[in-house]
Design an enzyme around this catalytic site. Sequence first.
Site, short mmCIF file in Angstrom:
data_model
loop_
_atom_site.label_atom_id
_atom_site.label_comp_id
_atom_site.label_asym_id
_atom_site.label_seq_id
_atom_site.Cartn_x
_atom_site.Cartn_y
_atom_site.Cartn_z
N ARG A 153 0.87 -1.18 0.00
CA ARG A 153 0.00 0.00 0.00
C ARG A 153 0.91 1.23 0.00
NH1 ARG A 153 -2.15 -3.60 3.84
NH2 ARG A 153 -4.25 -4.36 3.32
N LYS A 177 -2.39 -2.94 7.80
CA LYS A 177 -3.62 -2.56 8.49
C LYS A 177 -3.81 -3.39 9.74
CE LYS A 177 -6.38 -0.71 4.67
NZ LYS A 177 -7.64 -0.81 3.91
N HIS A 249 -1.84 3.08 -6.41
CA HIS A 249 -2.76 1.95 -6.25
C HIS A 249 -2.82 1.11 -7.52
CE1 HIS A 249 -5.43 0.11 -3.42
NE2 HIS A 249 -6.44 0.10 -4.26
N ARG A 252 0.01 -1.22 -7.48
CA ARG A 252 -0.27 -2.33 -6.55
C ARG A 252 -1.14 -3.37 -7.24
NH1 ARG A 252 -1.23 -4.00 -1.03
NH2 ARG A 252 -3.44 -4.29 -0.52
N HIS A 275 -4.31 -8.69 2.54
CA HIS A 275 -5.77 -8.72 2.66
C HIS A 275 -6.16 -9.67 3.78
CE1 HIS A 275 -6.48 -7.40 -1.80
NE2 HIS A 275 -6.20 -6.39 -1.00
N TYR A 284 -9.65 -10.18 -8.32
CA TYR A 284 -8.69 -10.56 -9.35
C TYR A 284 -9.06 -11.88 -10.03
CZ TYR A 284 -5.79 -6.97 -7.23
OH TYR A 284 -5.33 -5.77 -6.74
#
Length: 304
Positions: A153, A177, A249, A252, A275, A284
């Site tokens: 990120r 995150k 992004h 990425r 994720h 994807y």
Amino acid sequence: MGSAARIEAFLEMMSAERGASENTLQSYRRDLEDAASSIQGPLAQASATQLRGYLAELAGRGFAASSQARRLSALRQFFKFLHGEGVRNDDPTGVLDMPRKDRTLPQTLTEDDAARLLDRAEAEIAEAVTDEERFAALRMHALIEVLYATGLRVSELVMLPVSVARRDERFFFVTGKGNKERLVPLSAKARGAMKAWLAARAANPAQAGSRFLFPAASDSGHLPRQVFARDLKGLAARAGLDAASLSPHVLRHAFASHLLQNGADLRAVQQLLGHADISTTQIYTHVLEKRLIALVNDHHPLAD
């Protein structure tokens, strides 16, 4: 306790107990404050009917289904917190349906375009006329080599510690995150670009002592992501690419798509991207579908 105080208490919990990043906290704050300003009466006392009306209002204001879903997710977290704290004995968001999202595919680059971008960044180091130009070119080359090699990120990228470059290892840990650590592999080319940048950085007295790999004279002490995004668009234009559609992004997404196109497993890509849920990575699956169709067409005996 008023709406503002309830929201502050919720944000404090998200920070202390969930390890939410500053960007996440700001996003929750904006969403909850918008809901509080729209709903008559205190937000903490809102009914399911009022919340449903708020979501309908968002649709009327032209918000996409994905934006409505994000607002509802913030509200669900907020009311779950209120219920846990004993402020409410019910959760009004439990009966609300998530707005239907259209299946949107992430914008990405072709492998050829990614190569053009990387080649342009490397060429600009040799083409630099002044020390200042060379310094900026070395930094940009390191930034995009690392981003395309890792799929970080943008916030993770600009906050990388300088120790990542000093170790010269093929893997490093990054904190993503929710304060979750993950192992990220680093290509030889990305390591080389970081080393070259590290040498230039060490020769700059204003940056040599920073704990960040990409320092800057900013409040945070590291390169702001907005500055990187702006400089990336400039590089894209010089590489003959559509600058308007290129962002950190997008790089990425290119990292993930190109891995899958070349045989990577979806679960492995999930781990590399950081994720928490495989469902996030499943945007994807269109890449996998194309690969599987090609596999059958190329290898099945009856394909012809």
